[in-house]
Design an enzyme around this catalytic site. Structure first.
Site, short mmCIF file in Angstrom:
data_model
loop_
_atom_site.label_atom_id
_atom_site.label_comp_id
_atom_site.label_asym_id
_atom_site.label_seq_id
_atom_site.Cartn_x
_atom_site.Cartn_y
_atom_site.Cartn_z
N GLY A 16 0.56 -0.61 0.22
CA GLY A 16 -0.30 0.12 0.27
C GLY A 16 0.61 1.49 -0.21
CB SER A 42 2.14 -4.32 7.37
OG SER A 42 2.37 -4.24 8.36
CB VAL A 50 11.65 8.74 -0.49
CG1 VAL A 50 11.88 9.78 0.84
CG2 VAL A 50 11.59 7.62 -0.59
CB ALA A 53 9.72 15.48 -7.58
CE LYS A 81 10.25 18.19 -11.28
NZ LYS A 81 10.08 16.25 -11.02
CB VAL A 190 2.06 -10.83 3.14
CG1 VAL A 190 1.96 -12.69 2.35
CG2 VAL A 190 1.17 -10.38 1.98
CB THR A 353 11.46 8.02 -13.88
OG1 THR A 353 12.55 8.43 -13.11
CG2 THR A 353 11.53 9.53 -15.15
C1 LIG Z 1 15.78 8.11 -2.14
C2 LIG Z 1 14.50 7.84 -2.68
C3 LIG Z 1 13.36 8.70 -3.36
C4 LIG Z 1 12.65 8.76 -5.16
N1 LIG Z 1 11.72 9.91 -4.86
C5 LIG Z 1 11.26 10.22 -5.93
C6 LIG Z 1 10.97 11.12 -6.69
O1 LIG Z 1 10.90 11.98 -6.21
N2 LIG Z 1 9.60 11.04 -7.84
C7 LIG Z 1 9.23 9.75 -7.98
O2 LIG Z 1 8.75 9.31 -8.97
N3 LIG Z 1 9.94 8.82 -7.48
C8 LIG Z 1 10.79 8.52 -5.85
N4 LIG Z 1 11.58 7.78 -5.54
C9 LIG Z 1 10.57 6.30 -5.84
C10 LIG Z 1 8.79 6.02 -4.67
O3 LIG Z 1 9.07 6.22 -3.54
C11 LIG Z 1 8.41 4.45 -4.96
O4 LIG Z 1 8.95 4.34 -6.91
C12 LIG Z 1 6.66 4.89 -4.93
O5 LIG Z 1 7.40 5.22 -3.85
C13 LIG Z 1 6.23 3.39 -5.02
O6 LIG Z 1 7.12 2.86 -4.26
P1 LIG Z 1 6.21 1.76 -3.48
O7 LIG Z 1 5.28 1.52 -3.71
O8 LIG Z 1 7.07 0.25 -4.59
O9 LIG Z 1 7.12 0.76 -2.79
P2 LIG Z 1 6.66 1.23 -1.11
O10 LIG Z 1 6.25 2.39 -0.31
O11 LIG Z 1 7.56 0.71 0.25
O12 LIG Z 1 5.34 -0.07 -0.59
C14 LIG Z 1 5.69 -1.33 -0.16
C15 LIG Z 1 4.54 -1.70 0.32
O13 LIG Z 1 4.90 -3.17 0.44
C16 LIG Z 1 3.69 -4.00 2.24
N5 LIG Z 1 4.64 -4.69 2.24
C17 LIG Z 1 5.55 -5.50 2.51
N6 LIG Z 1 6.05 -6.13 2.55
C18 LIG Z 1 4.73 -6.56 3.19
C19 LIG Z 1 4.30 -7.64 3.91
N7 LIG Z 1 5.07 -9.17 4.46
N8 LIG Z 1 3.30 -7.58 4.13
C20 LIG Z 1 1.80 -6.70 4.14
N9 LIG Z 1 3.08 -5.44 3.33
C21 LIG Z 1 4.16 -5.60 3.26
C22 LIG Z 1 4.61 -2.11 2.96
O14 LIG Z 1 3.47 -1.99 3.72
C23 LIG Z 1 3.89 -0.95 1.66
O15 LIG Z 1 2.34 -0.33 2.38
C24 LIG Z 1 12.47 8.02 -4.63
C25 LIG Z 1 12.71 6.48 -4.01
C26 LIG Z 1 13.52 6.58 -3.42
C27 LIG Z 1 14.28 5.64 -2.31
#
Ligand SMILES: Cc1cc2nc3c(=O)[nH]c(=O)nc-3n(C[C@H](O)[C@H](O)[C@H](O)COP(=O)(O)OP(=O)(O)OC[C@H]3O[C@@H](n4cnc5c(N)ncnc54)[C@H](O)[C@@H]3O)c2cc1C
Length: 510
Positions: A16, A42, A50, A53, A81, A190, A353
């Site tokens: 999420g 979770s 993070v 942008a 932006k 999970v 991106t």
């Molecule tokens: C330093 C940094 C800067 C960034 N800046 C930018 C930016 O400026 N612009 C941009 O477009 N993108 C940026 N990004 C990328 C962006 O943050 C991510 O692409 C975006 O937040 C998506 O993350 P996600 O949902 O894939 O993962 P996450 O936000 O990590 O979400 C993972 C989810 O999975 C759940 N989960 C994991 N394991 C389990 C489990 N066992 N059971 C139940 N739930 C679980 C977690 O609870 C969470 O809800 C940046 C990334 C980094 C590292």
């Protein structure tokens, strides 16, 4: 197509963060009952939080997922932006702007604006590129207003813009939107992923995820949005990862919020340091900051100290360390699992991106949705298109690192000396020869982006196309002056960014 016996109606999203809730919002806008969408996440594990942008195509995502612009900006402390200001990238002390939207305008003449600009620059009769780009000029004056599509011959018609927002509030807002459309959320971890063991077309497909509570969440199609954990696509299906850290050596970031500063600028800043770079993202209630660096070239302590020393205002929290490995999953879609977000791959955030790659991941899934079964050619096409996009983004980011003339640290010398991906080498070679910009990918950074970064980092073509000499110097000067004067007039009439935000999308107090 495999005959699955019954239609695929149960979609389970694991995770999420931005990936999970963007997927839920978009899918719930198009899949109506009897389709069911469930999302498990979770709170204890939390989200990376993070991604703050974005780039202009996110406005298409808002259209697809039916997200109201002003409403979502209010809910996420959002700002506008117009591009990114790059500081210290070519050489220490230099700066340039990569703005969204056009540079110049399409002439009735035979070649791109950039060719006339190259010729006139050589004659000492051109202004800097920014003067011919409305987003850049507006950004430098801290001005903003929405494009005016009715003003057809004005640069205001196609002003390019995107957003900055609070990542945590963004996920929360998309959750509210998705739940209102019937998405069911299950809280908890999970702990196990169960595969189907019955012989047949579903053999080896994910059948269910088991929650810590013991509950089984069953589905037909699973979206792995579990971030770096990659619970399904890697830990269960063992899909494999292609590592790109030899091209993009940064592997860590410290992130920290700081107090809001004035004026409220409509752009991101990316300042290069000794072994990486620092972002600055202005929001209504605070500024987001982070230092992305290579742990092979700098210690964590030094990187944190550099970040804190270069904030514009006091920090609001302790810095948080994030580790990552640049690259992409060998297959984003495997069996009945589609990885979206950081489980699918990670290219560092220099050009903001990642949310775009999420948006494209879910848009392409909707296009190829396996309503009645998994067609191998659709899966192949999804994986092919996903690879094209990731590689395109990768190459554009590598350009920023490679094209530097800094001699102050081993990190920058190594980046300048590295051999780059073939497609990027070709683009640079072509520009260096005649200022031509190789064909670009339709939905991402277009010719002006490549032009601004290559010029901004001091790649100077040896010449220009003879076609640009067909017009007289005076005609060309008049044409170019017309563009820069019109842009200056439009920008003078725009409100300050801060004023526009206050009128259009003021957030409730932090
Ligand atoms: C330093 C940094 C800067 C960034 N800046 C930018 C930016 O400026 N612009 C941009 O477009 N993108 C940026 N990004 C990328 C962006 O943050 C991510 O692409 C975006 O937040 C998506 O993350 P996600 O949902 O894939 O993962 P996450 O936000 O990590 O979400 C993972 C989810 O999975 C759940 N989960 C994991 N394991 C389990 C489990 N066992 N059971 C139940 N739930 C679980 C977690 O609870 C969470 O809800 C940046 C990334 C980094 C590292």
């Amino acid at each position: 197509m495999e005959n699955m016996g019954k239609p695929l109606q149960r979609v389970v999203i694991v995770g999420g963060g931005a990936a999970g809730w963007m997927s839920a919002a978009a899918l719930s806008a198009v899949l109506k009952p009897p389709y069911e969408i469930r999302l498990v996440e979770s709170e204890e594990i939390g989200i990376i939080g993070v991604g703050e942008a974005t780039i202009p195509p996110i406005r298409m995502f808002n259209g697809l997922a039916r997200i109201d612009e002003a409403g979502f900006l209010k809910a996420t402390q959002g700002t506008f932006k117009l591009g990114i200001e790059f500081v210290n990238w070519g050489r220490v002390g230099e700066r340039y702007f990569h703005g969204f939207g056009d540079v110049g305008k399409e002439a009735m003449w035979p070649v791109d604006f950039s060719q006339y600009w190259l010729r006139m620059r050589a004659l000492g009769r051109a202004l800097p590129l920014d003067a011919y780009a409305i987003s850049n000029t507006a950004a430098k004056s801290n001005k903003f207003m929405l494009p005016q599509p009715n003003m057809q011959n004005s640069p205001m018609a196609a002003l390019g813009y995107a957003y900055h927002f609070d990542a945590g509030l963004y996920a929360r807002h998309l959750r509210a939107v998705s739940e209102a459309r019937g998405v069911r959320r299950t809280e908890g971890k999970v702990v196990r992923v169960l595969l189907n063991e019955e012989p047949g077309p579903r053999l080896g497909h994910v059948r269910a995820v088991q929650m810590q509570s013991g509950e089984l969440v069953e589905g037909d199609l699973f979206l792995d949005c579990s971030g770096f954990a990659s619970l399904l696509i890697e830990k269960t299906l063992d899909t494999g990862y292609e590592d790109w850290s030899h091209w993009l050596p940064c592997d860590r970031a410290w992130a920290v919020p700081s107090e809001r500063t004035n004026p409220l600028v409509p752009y991101t800043r990316a300042t290069a340091h000794k072994a990486g770079w620092q972002w600055r993202i202005p929001l209504q209630h605070r500024v987001g900051n982070g230092h992305v660096y290579s742990s092979a070239h700098m210690s964590d302590d030094e990187a944190a100290a550099i970040l804190l020393k270069n904030l514009d205002a006091p920090a609001l929290a302790e810095p948080r360390l994030v580790k990552f490995r640049t690259g992409m999953r060998k297959q984003a879609w495997s069996r009945n699992v589609v990885a979206i977000g950081m489980s699918a791959g990670f290219v560092e955030p220099l050009e903001s991106t990642a949310l775009h790659l999420i948006q494209m991941g879910v848009a392409k899934l909707i296009e190829a949705f396996p309503h009645s079964g998994f067609d191998p050619v659709e899966i192949e096409e999804y994986n092919r298109a996903s690879r094209v996009r990731y590689e395109y983004v990768r190459d554009f980011i590598v350009l920023h690192y490679h094209l530097n003339q800094r001699d102050d640290t081993e990190f920058w010398r190594a980046c300048a000396a590295m051999s780059v991906p073939e497609a990027l080498r070709y683009r640079m070679k072509l520009y260096a020869a005649s200022g031509r910009l190789a064909d670009v990918h339709a939905d991402l950074f277009r010719e002006p982006s490549w032009l601004e970064v290559m010029e901004g980092q001091n790649l100077r073509p040896r010449g220009w196309l003879a076609l640009a000499d067909l017009q007289s110097v005076e005609d060309t000067a008049r044409y170019m002056r017309g563009i820069s004067d019109t842009i200056a007039t439009c920008v003078a009439a725009m409100p300050a960014h801060e004023e526009f935000v206050r009128q259009y999308c003021p957030a409730a107090q932090a």
